[in-house]
Design an enzyme around this catalytic site. Structure first.
Site, PDB file in Angstrom:
ATOM      1  N   LEU A  72      37.903  35.424  39.153  1.00 62.95           N
ATOM      2  CA  LEU A  72      37.251  35.802  40.399  1.00 62.95           C
ATOM      3  C   LEU A  72      38.177  36.690  41.204  1.00 62.95           C
ATOM      4  O   LEU A  72      39.384  36.450  41.274  1.00 62.95           O
ATOM      5  CB  LEU A  72      36.926  34.552  41.220  1.00 62.95           C
ATOM      6  CG  LEU A  72      35.954  33.561  40.605  1.00 62.95           C
ATOM      7  CD1 LEU A  72      36.062  32.233  41.312  1.00 62.95           C
ATOM      8  CD2 LEU A  72      34.545  34.089  40.692  1.00 62.95           C
ATOM      9  N   ASP A  73      37.601  37.704  41.791  1.00 65.34           N
ATOM     10  CA  ASP A  73      38.327  38.539  42.724  1.00 65.34           C
ATOM     11  C   ASP A  73      38.239  37.828  44.072  1.00 65.34           C
ATOM     12  O   ASP A  73      37.357  36.995  44.274  1.00 65.34           O
ATOM     13  CB  ASP A  73      37.659  39.922  42.765  1.00 65.34           C
ATOM     14  CG  ASP A  73      38.273  40.813  43.812  1.00 65.34           C
ATOM     15  OD1 ASP A  73      39.507  40.832  43.878  1.00 65.34           O
ATOM     16  OD2 ASP A  73      37.526  41.476  44.536  1.00 65.34           O
ATOM     17  N   LYS A  74      39.163  38.122  44.967  1.00 63.19           N
ATOM     18  CA  LYS A  74      39.115  37.406  46.238  1.00 63.19           C
ATOM     19  C   LYS A  74      38.312  38.183  47.283  1.00 63.19           C
ATOM     20  O   LYS A  74      37.213  37.807  47.647  1.00 63.19           O
ATOM     21  CB  LYS A  74      40.530  37.145  46.745  1.00 63.19           C
ATOM     22  CG  LYS A  74      40.596  36.481  48.100  1.00 63.19           C
ATOM     23  CD  LYS A  74      42.053  36.187  48.459  1.00 63.19           C
ATOM     24  CE  LYS A  74      42.253  36.032  49.935  1.00 63.19           C
ATOM     25  NZ  LYS A  74      42.192  37.298  50.673  1.00 63.19           N
ATOM     26  N   THR A  75      38.864  39.337  47.666  1.00 64.95           N
ATOM     27  CA  THR A  75      38.268  40.058  48.786  1.00 64.95           C
ATOM     28  C   THR A  75      36.911  40.650  48.408  1.00 64.95           C
ATOM     29  O   THR A  75      36.812  41.360  47.414  1.00 64.95           O
ATOM     30  CB  THR A  75      39.211  41.190  49.227  1.00 64.95           C
ATOM     31  OG1 THR A  75      40.478  40.605  49.443  1.00 64.95           O
ATOM     32  CG2 THR A  75      38.709  41.855  50.471  1.00 64.95           C
TER      33      THR A  75
ATOM     34  N   VAL B 200      34.344  38.489  37.894  1.00 68.80           N
ATOM     35  CA  VAL B 200      33.464  38.706  39.037  1.00 68.80           C
ATOM     36  C   VAL B 200      34.238  39.514  40.064  1.00 68.80           C
ATOM     37  O   VAL B 200      35.298  39.071  40.509  1.00 68.80           O
ATOM     38  CB  VAL B 200      33.004  37.378  39.669  1.00 68.80           C
ATOM     39  CG1 VAL B 200      31.927  37.636  40.708  1.00 68.80           C
ATOM     40  CG2 VAL B 200      32.497  36.422  38.611  1.00 68.80           C
TER      41      VAL B 200
END
Lengths: 46, 809
Positions: free
Chosen positions: B497-500, B682
C-alpha cells in the site's frame, strides 16, 4: 384410437398457432425488458 | 477507364482511391464498400458475375456509414488519439459466433496495412483497433471485416441498444420454438416408449406420431438450429472446428436419419432427443447472452452521455448542440434531470449531482459555483450553468470507458488456453466419432459420440464467469482494465500500500512551521508556494493558498522534491536528504507523526513545514480485511520514515518502509517477486506509475494521476479502499468457480467419450448429458457475479438504488 387422427393434427396446428402468438408478442416488445415490470410496482407515482 | 464505379455504376467521388483487380483488369470503385464486395466476389472465384450481369450491382446498404466514420468531428466521439501517428477506437463486430471467427477477424484486421494493433473480445464482441491515420482510414478497416462476411462499426450506444435487442429477440425466438417443439415432440414419443414392443400401439398410430414429430422438429431445425449450422459452416470452411461443428453434425445427421426412417417406415427415430438437445443448448446460450449483455450494459452507461445534447450559450441565447461539439470555454446550461455533457466547473446555480455512474457512490453530492463536475453524471435538482473544460473523448468518463473497454477487449490467458484445448478436443471427438461409427457399423454411435462429447462446457467454463465479475466490479466503481488481472489477483500473496493519497486522503494542510530565523514565516510560505506552483504532488496542495513568489527554472525530481531559482539564489523544497545535498549545515529533526517538508537554499535550511494528512475513511477496515484474507500487507511510502511508522503502527501493519523513491518502490516490488511472492500494489500518484506497472497486479485511485491509472489493472473510481478487499474476495471466488467449471467439463468429457464410443450411451442419453453439462457450467459461472450482492462483513450497507428513486422522478 380413431380420435388420434383428429387430435394429433389438431395438436400440431395448436402448436403452430401458439408459436405465431409468441412471435407477435416477442416482436411487440413484450420480452425486451423483463426486469422493469418487477420494479415498477415499487415506484410511488406515475 | 470511365468515371463510374465498376460495381454499382455511380460516379466516382475520388477516382483512383478505391481500386481492385477484377477479371485481370484494375477497376475503379466509388467507395470502400463496393470495392470490398467486388474483391470478395473475385476472391471467391465468382467474378463471372460481372460478365453475365444485366444491371449494375446494388450499392451496399451500410456504405454511407463506413465513410461517415472518417469524419474527424464524428471520430472525436469514439477515437482516441495517441500521438500524430496513432489512433485507436473500439469497434463492435457483428456476426461473431465463436473463438475461430474472432481469430479470423483478428488476423484480417492485423493484416490491413496501417493497422498497428487489433485485439478482439468475444464476450463483448468488440475489437480494439489502433491504426496509423496516414496509412489507412477507419473505413478501410471496416471494409476489411465486411470483405470476409462480418461487419464492424464504431461503438455507438444507441445502435448497440438496438443490436442487443435484436440479438435477444432472435435468441428468445429460437429458444421458444425449440422448447415448445421439444415439449410437444416428447409427448408424441411417449407412446412409443411406453409400448416398447408390447404391440399395443398400432403401426398406423406410430407412423402418425412419427409424422407429427417430424412436422414439429422441422421448425426447430429451421428456426432454432440456424446458429449451430452457420457456426459450423464457418468453422469448417477454415478447418478450425469449434464447439458448433460436432453439434451441427449430430443434429443434422440425426434429423436426416430420423426423417428418412419416418418416410420409409423403417428404423429408429430420435426427434425427441434432437429437439431437446437444441432447447437445452439454446437455453445455456441464452443465459450466456443475457450475462454478456448485462456486463456490457454497465460499460454502456459510461458512454451514454456522449449521445446527449447540450444547451450552449451563443450570442446571449442558449442553443441546442451535440455534446461532442462542445469545446473548452463554452458556457453550457444543464437542466435538472439531464446528464452533464462535459467536464467543467459550475459557474452559476447550485444543485446536487448523482455521480454513481462514475464512482459507484450512491449518495448525490452538493455542487455550487466553483465545484468541478464530470460528464456523464446526473444533475438532480436545479439547473446549473457550467464552463466546459474538457469535452468529447477527453472527459474523465470517456477515459474511464476506454480503460474498461481495453479490459474488455483483452483476452484473459485462461480463456485463450481453454479455447486451444477445446479445439484440440474437437478434433479428437471428430476422429473418435468416425472410428466408433465405422467399428460399430452404426451411424447412431457416431451421432452419440458427436453430441455427448462436444466441448461446449469447456469453451463456456471461463468467459462467462470472468464477464460476470468485471461487469459487477464496474457497477461498484472498480474498473478492470486488463482481463488477466482477475487471475493474477486471485493468486496474490502480498499487498503493498502507498501511504499518501491511498491510505490517507492526500489533502494536506500545514500544521506547524519551524523557522531557522533567516526568513520569516510569510516569506518562507511565499517561496514554497512559488516552488510548488506547477506541481501536481499531493503535498503541493498544502501551499496553494496565499501569496507566492515567482520562481524560475523549476526542476522536478520525482519522489524527492523541487528545485528552482529566485533572484539567482537556488532553492530546494522537498525531503530531508534532498535539501541536505544543497544546504550547508545541519537540518532540524522531523516530528514523528507529521510529514516534514524542508525548504533550503545553499546557505542552510530556511523552514520546515510540518504537514498533516487525514486517514481515508475505511482504511482501518480495509487493512484488517486484507490481513484477514491471509495477505501480507506492506506499507511503502516516499514520506518521512517517522510519519510512515506512526501510520503503520496505527493500522497494525508490521512491514513498512519510509523515504522510498520511485526507484526504491520499484526495486522493492521486484525483490518481493524474486522471493516468489505475487505482489498487488495499491497506489495513486505519478511516482507510483513504475511500481504499478512492475507489480503483478495493481490498483490505482480514481482521483489520482492519469499515468498511474493507465498502468493499473484496476481503477478504484469511487476512491474507496473498501473495494480493495472485496475485489480480492471476488477474484478468488471467480477463479474458484472457473476451476470448478474446468474440472467438471474435463471430467465429464473424459468419462463420457469412452462410454459413447463403445455404444453404451445412445443419442438420447448423449443429448441429456451434453446439455446438462453445459447448463451446469453456465449456471455455476453466473454465481460469480451474484456474490457481490451478499453483504460483505467489512462493508457497511450501502443504500440501495431504490432509496434514491424519488429524486429521479
Amino acid at each position: 384410437m380413431e380420435s388420434l387422427y383428429l387430435l394429433i393434427p389438431l395438436s400440431v396446428a395448436v402448436v403452430f398457432l401458439i408459436g405465431w402468438v409468441f412471435w407477435c408478442a416477442l416482436h411487440g416488445g413484450q420480452f425486451d425488458d423483463l426486469d422493469r415490470a418487477g420494479t415498477d410496482v415499487l415506484s410511488e407515482d406515475e | 477507364m470511365t468515371g463510374t464505379c465498376f460495381h454499382c455504376g455511380l460516379p466516382l467521388p475520388e477516382p483512383g482511391r478505391w481500386r481492385a483487380p477484377v477479371l485481370g483488369v484494375p477497376r475503379n470503385f466509388c467507395c470502400a464498400g463496393c470495392q470490398a464486395v467486388a474483391s470478395t466476389i473475385a476472391a471467391a472465384g465468382h467474378a463471372r458475375y460481372y460478365e453475365t450481369r444485366e444491371r449494375p450491382g446494388a450499392k451496399p446498404e451500410s456504405l454511407p456509414d463506413a465513410l461517415a466514420y472518417d469524419d474527424p468531428l464524428a471520430q472525436r466521439q469514439f477515437t482516441d488519439s495517441n500521438g500524430p501517428n496513432e489512433r485507436s477506437a473500439t469497434l463492435i463486430l457483428d456476426r461473431i459466433r465463436c473463438a475461430a471467427c474472432l481469430w479470423l477477424n483478428e488476423q484480417t484486421l492485423r493484416h490491413v496495412p496501417g493497422v498497428l494493433r487489433a485485439d478482439l473480445n468475444y464476450t463483448t464482441q468488440r475489437a480494439r483497433v489502433a491504426w496509423d491515420p496516414v496509412r489507412c482510414r477507419l473505413s478501410d478497416i471496416v471494409a476489411a471485416t465486411r470483405a470476409i462476411g462480418y461487419d464492424a462499426y464504431p461503438y455507438d450506444p444507441q445502435r448497440q441498444g438496438a443490436f442487443d435487442r435484436g440479438a435477444r429477440r432472435k435468441a428468445l425466438w429460437g429458444l421458444f420454438v425449440a422448447g415448445f417443439g421439444a415439449m410437444q415432440v416428447m409427448m408424441y414419443a411417449f407412446p412409443a416408449y411406453v409400448d416398447e414392443g408390447t404391440g399395443t400401439l398400432s403401426r398406423e398410430a406410430e407412423a402418425l406420431m412419427r409424422w407429427a414429430s417430424l412436422l414439429l422438429t422441422a421448425p426447430v431445425i429451421v428456426f432454432s438450429c440456424g446458429p449451430f449450422f452457420s457456426g459450423a459452416w464457418r468453422e469448417l470452411r477454415r478447418l478450425r472446428p469449434g464447439m458448433d461443428t460436432p453439434i451441427a453434425l449430430g443434429i443434422g445427421a440425426g434429423f436426416a436419419a430420423s426423417a428418412w426412417a419416418t418416410v420409409t417406415g423403417t428404423g429408429a427415430v430420435y426427434f425427441d432427443s434432437i429437439a431437446m438437445l437444441a432447447f437445452l443448448l439454446l437455453g445455456a446460450r441464452y443465459l450466456e447472452l443475457a450475462a454478456r449483455q448485462r456486463a456490457a450494459r454497465s460499460l454502456d452507461r459510461l458512454s451514454r452521455w456522449s449521445a446527449s445534447t447540450a444547451f450552449r450559450l451563443e450570442d446571449g441565447k442558449y442553443v441546442q448542440a451535440q455534446a461532442h461539439e462542445l469545446v473548452k470555454g463554452d458556457l453550457v446550461m444543464v437542466p435538472a434531470g439531464d446528464r452533464i455533457p462535459a467536464d467543467g466547473v459550475v459557474e452559476r446555480g447550485s444543485s446536487s449531482v448523482d455521480e454513481s455512474l462514475l464512482t459507484g457512490e450512491p449518495l448525490p453530492l452538493a455542487k455550487s459555483p466553483g465545484s468541478s463536475i464530470c460528464a456523464g453524471t446526473l444533475n438532480l435538482e436545479q439547473p446549473l450553468t457550467m464552463r466546459v473544460e474538457r469535452a468529447g473523448g477527453e472527459t474523465r468518463a470517456a477515459a474511464i470507458a476506454r480503460l474498461v473497454e481495453r479490459g474488455a477487449a483483452s483476452r484473459p490467458r485462461l480463456v485463450a488456453a481453454a479455447d486451444r484445448l477445446a479445439q484440440v478436443f474437437t478434433w479428437i471427438v471428430l476422429v473418435v466419432a468416425a472410428l466408433a461409427g465405422l467399428h460399430a457399423g452404426n451411424g447412431w454411435v457416431t451421432i452419440a459420440v458427436l453430441v455427448a462429447t462436444c466441448p461446449c462446457a469447456l469453451a463456456l467454463a471461463a468467459p462467462i464467469a470472468l464477464t460476470q465479475v468485471s461487469g459487477d466490479l464496474l457497477a461498484r466503481g472498480v474498473a478492470l482494465t486488463r482481463a488477466s488481472a482477475l487471475e493474477t489477483l486471485a493468486s496474490a500473496t502480498d499487498v503493498v500500500l502507498d501511504k499518501t493519497g491511498t491510505l490517507t486522503n492526500g489533502r494536506f494542510r500545514i500544521a506547524r512551521v519551524e523557522l531557522s530565523g533567516r526568513a520569516d514565516s510569510a516569506e518562507c510560505r511565499a517561496l514554497a508556494s512559488g516552488l510548488e506552483a506547477g506541481s501536481r504532488h499531493p503535498l503541493a496542495r498544502a501551499f496553494e493558498e496565499g501569496k507566492s513568489v515567482p520562481v524560475e527554472s523549476i526542476r522536478n525530481v520525482p519522489g524527492r522534491g523541487l528545485e528552482g531559482k529566485v533572484d539567482g539564489r537556488t532553492l530546494r523544497i522537498g525531503t530531508e536528504n534532498f535539501c541536505r545535498e544543497l544546504a550547508a549545515g545541519p537540518l532540524p529533526p522531523p516530528d514523528s507523526a507529521l510529514t516534514p517538508v524542508y525548504l533550503a537554499d545553499e546557505l542552510g535550511w530556511l523552514a520546515v513545514f510540518h504537514l498533516e494528512d487525514t486517514l481515508r475513511a475505511g482504511a482501518d477496515e480495509a487493512v484488517a480485511a486484507l490481513q484477514a484474507a491471509g495477505l501480507r500487507v506492506h506499507l511503502l511510502s516516499g514520506d518521512h520514515p517517522a510519519a510512515v511508522s506512526a501510520l503503520a503502527v496505527r493500522l497494525g501493519i508490521a512491514i513498512w518502509h519510509g523515504g522510498a523513491s520511485p526507484q526504491d518502490k520499484f526495486g522493492y516490488a521486484a525483490q518481493l517477486q524474486r522471493e516468489g511472492r505475487v505482489v498487488a500494489m495499491v497506489g495513486d500518484g505519478l511516482n507510483d506509475a513504475p511500481v504499478l506497472a512492475r507489480a503483478n497486479v495493481s490498483f490505482a485511485m480514481g482521483g489520482g494521476a492519469d499515468t498511474a491509472q493507465r498502468h493499473a489493472d484496476y481503477v478504484l473510481l469511487g476512491n474507496s479502499l473498501d473495494e480493495v478487499p472485496s475485489t480480492f474476495h471476488q477474484a478468488r471466488r471467480a477463479m474458484q468457480i472457473v476451476r470448478q467449471n474446468f474440472g467438471w467439463a474435463l471430467a465429464y468429457n473424459a468419462i463420457v467419450l469412452p462410454l459413447a464410443a463403445t455404444g453404451w450411451i445412445g443419442p438420447l442419453e448423449a443429448a441429456i448429458g451434453m446439455a446438462a453439462s453445459s447448463f451446469i457450467v453456465v449456471l455455476n459461472a453466473l454465481r460469480a457475479g451474484a456474490s457481490a450482492q451478499e453483504p460483505e462483513p467489512w462493508k457497511a450497507s450501502t443504500s440501495s438504488s431504490l432509496s434514491r428513486s424519488p429524486s429521479y422522478s
